[in-house]
Design an enzyme around this catalytic site. Structure first.
Site, PDB file in Angstrom:
ATOM      1  N   LYS A  79       1.980  -3.701   8.779  1.00  0.00           N
ATOM      2  CA  LYS A  79       3.157  -2.832   8.705  1.00  0.00           C
ATOM      3  C   LYS A  79       4.386  -3.689   8.981  1.00  0.00           C
ATOM      4  O   LYS A  79       4.475  -4.319  10.030  1.00  0.00           O
ATOM      5  CB  LYS A  79       3.057  -1.691   9.715  1.00  0.00           C
ATOM      6  CG  LYS A  79       4.231  -0.713   9.647  1.00  0.00           C
ATOM      7  CD  LYS A  79       4.155   0.364  10.719  1.00  0.00           C
ATOM      8  CE  LYS A  79       3.095   1.378  10.407  1.00  0.00           C
ATOM      9  NZ  LYS A  79       3.184   2.542  11.328  1.00  0.00           N
ATOM     10  N   VAL A 124       3.804  -0.656   4.440  1.00  0.00           N
ATOM     11  CA  VAL A 124       2.472  -1.147   4.796  1.00  0.00           C
ATOM     12  C   VAL A 124       1.909  -1.972   3.640  1.00  0.00           C
ATOM     13  O   VAL A 124       1.956  -1.545   2.485  1.00  0.00           O
ATOM     14  CB  VAL A 124       1.516   0.018   5.134  1.00  0.00           C
ATOM     15  CG1 VAL A 124       0.161  -0.520   5.594  1.00  0.00           C
ATOM     16  CG2 VAL A 124       2.127   0.905   6.224  1.00  0.00           C
ATOM     17  N   LEU A 143       0.819  -1.209   0.000  1.00  0.00           N
ATOM     18  CA  LEU A 143       0.000   0.000   0.000  1.00  0.00           C
ATOM     19  C   LEU A 143       0.852   1.258   0.000  1.00  0.00           C
ATOM     20  O   LEU A 143       0.498   2.250  -0.613  1.00  0.00           O
ATOM     21  CB  LEU A 143      -0.933   0.010   1.218  1.00  0.00           C
ATOM     22  CG  LEU A 143      -1.984  -1.103   1.270  1.00  0.00           C
ATOM     23  CD1 LEU A 143      -2.699  -1.100   2.609  1.00  0.00           C
ATOM     24  CD2 LEU A 143      -2.986  -0.945   0.129  1.00  0.00           C
ATOM     25  N   GLY A 144       1.960   1.231   0.735  1.00  0.00           N
ATOM     26  CA  GLY A 144       2.799   2.424   0.782  1.00  0.00           C
ATOM     27  C   GLY A 144       3.724   2.413   1.970  1.00  0.00           C
ATOM     28  O   GLY A 144       4.092   1.354   2.474  1.00  0.00           O
ATOM     29  N   GLU A 145       4.089   3.621   2.421  1.00  0.00           N
ATOM     30  CA  GLU A 145       5.036   3.784   3.518  1.00  0.00           C
ATOM     31  C   GLU A 145       4.353   4.484   4.682  1.00  0.00           C
ATOM     32  O   GLU A 145       3.713   5.515   4.493  1.00  0.00           O
ATOM     33  CB  GLU A 145       6.242   4.622   3.076  1.00  0.00           C
ATOM     34  CG  GLU A 145       7.027   4.031   1.914  1.00  0.00           C
ATOM     35  CD  GLU A 145       7.794   2.781   2.278  1.00  0.00           C
ATOM     36  OE1 GLU A 145       8.257   2.691   3.426  1.00  0.00           O
ATOM     37  OE2 GLU A 145       7.931   1.900   1.422  1.00  0.00           O
ATOM     38  N   GLY A 146       4.498   3.921   5.884  1.00  0.00           N
ATOM     39  CA  GLY A 146       4.040   4.581   7.099  1.00  0.00           C
ATOM     40  C   GLY A 146       5.245   4.953   7.926  1.00  0.00           C
ATOM     41  O   GLY A 146       6.380   4.823   7.475  1.00  0.00           O
ATOM     42  N   ASP A 164       0.375  13.991  15.545  1.00  0.00           N
ATOM     43  CA  ASP A 164       0.607  14.080  14.094  1.00  0.00           C
ATOM     44  C   ASP A 164      -0.728  14.032  13.346  1.00  0.00           C
ATOM     45  O   ASP A 164      -0.887  13.297  12.373  1.00  0.00           O
ATOM     46  CB  ASP A 164       1.534  12.947  13.636  1.00  0.00           C
ATOM     47  CG  ASP A 164       2.259  13.282  12.331  1.00  0.00           C
ATOM     48  OD1 ASP A 164       2.220  14.461  11.923  1.00  0.00           O
ATOM     49  OD2 ASP A 164       2.848  12.380  11.726  1.00  0.00           O
ATOM     50  N   GLY A 220       8.055   1.981   8.569  1.00  0.00           N
ATOM     51  CA  GLY A 220       8.025   0.757   7.786  1.00  0.00           C
ATOM     52  C   GLY A 220       7.066   0.798   6.609  1.00  0.00           C
ATOM     53  O   GLY A 220       6.324   1.751   6.410  1.00  0.00           O
TER      54      GLY A 220
END
Length: 487
Positions: free
Chosen positions: A59, A44, A36-39, A149, A42
């Site tokens: 994650k 995801v 899915l992408g970056e969190g 955040d 790490g």
């Protein structure tokens, strides 16, 4: 894809992974579907729980990452049980990675939706999202936790339109003897003034960030997004609270809600509980009004994935022919594996809110930065070790690194003689800039880039002067705090 999941619900609801599941290898319990992408900390992935058929998010965090921060994130998620906060199901150690299994929100973040549709949100849509977000914040603050955040990139929507708070990579816990925290953390454009000033802050710091997020959802980007982030950091505490660029476009009720969030004095700022009673939020419509925009965003995403997959298939077909000629061992590229990861790169713009000037608000500042080939390792800004110099906030180190990279990229090329050394150029007196008219566009752009290091040096000198006056006061406050039994 996700709409199919609604028609075919899981065989039973996954609430928490049982002991038997946690003793197995994660691949025995889950099928990983796609990245899915970056969190924060790490990558995801989207996965399916084999036993129930339920979709989850996993994650995967490298063990060499800041383990203290990861453990804190897990601890905070473990303690939370709210429909407005992303659920935690369990975690595994696999080779050099920690797998954190969480609730999956199929529609992605609010910033994803804005970017995919290339449209900002209406007041009705914003009110509905804010209502769920405030309920999540009310719950967290009741538990004495600060998210730290809050932004559109950290508000996730499921396919039904329910908003949930995500990414606790920088969240903090308040205790009775520590009523305020003193660490600078978060994403600069959304930071509360008291967080930037490091004068201590509590739960209402999240409320300021929520007000900025409301403007972000309405206008597509937060205030100050068009200026250098380091300038914004100095402007937020000193300038009046930001407001809408075009106030005439918005209702009095919405503007009053934002005004109550963006009160510079934390003592006078409204709480989540109070804002839930605000007319703008109380009149919010049901989540069904979000379904059209969610479906539209998911359609755009699917079309991009299909287009990307066609390109990947074509590339693989061409490469496989070359591979057969070049090497007997590499007969063919692994189509399935490549497809899964590369499809995710269809969202390679980054998962931040739609920004016209990417260089001003880099994708690294957004949680869930969607996978791009040149930004694999970047996510939300991490909190640095609190034992480091308190006078040097973590975001300064980040921006300085980016400046160095920009300088290397920009000045590694041939530069005309007069522009070689930025310090050689003196600012003209009395605003006499007529000579600039004779410069080429390329020379002007190079000169503009050369100004940034000069600005950084001036800012650093001001910061040091300010710190020399401020530090003795902070030391005196800290000494008094240590003598008190309760804060």
């Amino acid at each position: 894809m996700e709409t199919v999941q609604l028609r075919n619900p899981p065989r039973r609801q996954l609430k928490k992974l049982d002991e038997d599941s946690l003793t197995k290898q994660p691949e025995e319990v889950f099928d990983v579907l796609e990245k899915l992408g970056e969190g924060s900390y790490g990558s995801v992935y989207k996965a399916i729980h084999k036993e129930t058929g339920q979709i989850v998010a996993i994650k995967q965090v490298p063990v060499e990452s800041d383990l203290q921060e990861i453990i804190k994130e897990i601890s905070i998620m473990q303690q939370c049980d709210s429909p407005h906060v992303v659920k935690y199901y369990g975690s595994y150690f696999k080779n050099t990675d920690l797998w954190i299994v969480m609730e999956y929100c199929g529609a992605g973040s609010v910033s994803d939706i804005i970017r995919l549709r290339n449209k900002t949100l209406t007041e009705d849509e914003i009110a509905t999202i804010l209502q769920s977000t405030l309920k999540g914040l009310e719950y967290l603050h009741f538990m004495r936790k600060i998210h730290r955040d809050i932004k559109a990139g950290n508000i996730l929507l499921n396919t039904e339109g329910h908003a949930k708070l995500a990414d606790f990579g920088v969240a903090g816990q308040l205790t009775d003897t520590m009523a305020k925290r003193n660490t600078v953390i978060g994403t600069p454009f959304w930071m509360a003034p008291e967080v930037i000033q490091e004068i201590g802050y509590n739960c209402v710091a999240d409320i300021w960030s929520l007000g900025i997020t409301a403007i972000e959802m309405a206008e597509g980007k937060p205030p100050y997004a068009d200026i250098h982030p380091m300038r914004a950091i100095f402007m937020i505490p000193t300038n009046p609270p930001p407001t809408f660029r075009k106030p005439e476009l918005w209702s009095d009720s919405f503007m009053d809600f934002v005004k109550q969030c963006l009160v510079k004095s934390p003592e006078q700022r409204a709480t989540a509980t109070q804002l839930l009673q605000h007319p703008f939020v109380k009149s919010a419509k049901g989540v069904s009004i979000l379904r059209d925009l969610i479906n539209e965003a998911m359609d755009v995403k699917l079309k991009r994935q299909e287009a990307q997959q066609r390109e990947v298939d074509q590339e693989e077909e061409e490469n496989s022919e070359e591979d057969e000629l070049d090497s007997g061992t590499m007969v063919r590229a692994a189509g399935d594996e490549m497809g899964t990861v590369r499809v995710a790169s269809s969202m390679s713009d980054g998962a931040n809110t739609m920004i016209e000037h990417d260089d001003t608000l880099p994708s690294q500042l957004g949680t869930m930065v969607i996978n791009t080939e040149d930004e694999e390792e970047e996510g939300t800004m991490k909190r640095r070790d609190e034992t480091m110099q308190p006078a040097r906030p973590s975001f300064l180190e980040y921006f300085e690194q980016k400046e160095k990279e920009n300088q290397i990229n920009s000045f590694g090329k041939s530069v005309p003689g007069p522009l070689q050394n930025s310090s050689d150029w003196k600012v003209p007196q009395d605003g006499d800039y007529e000579f600039l008219k004779s410069w080429t566009v390329e020379d002007l752009q190079k000169r503009l880039l050369a100004l940034d290091p000069m600005m950084e040096q001036e800012i650093e000198e001001i910061r040091q002067k300010y710190q020399s006056k401020r530090q003795p006061i902070l030391d005196a406050i800290e000494a008094k705090k240590r003598r008190q039994q309760n804060f």
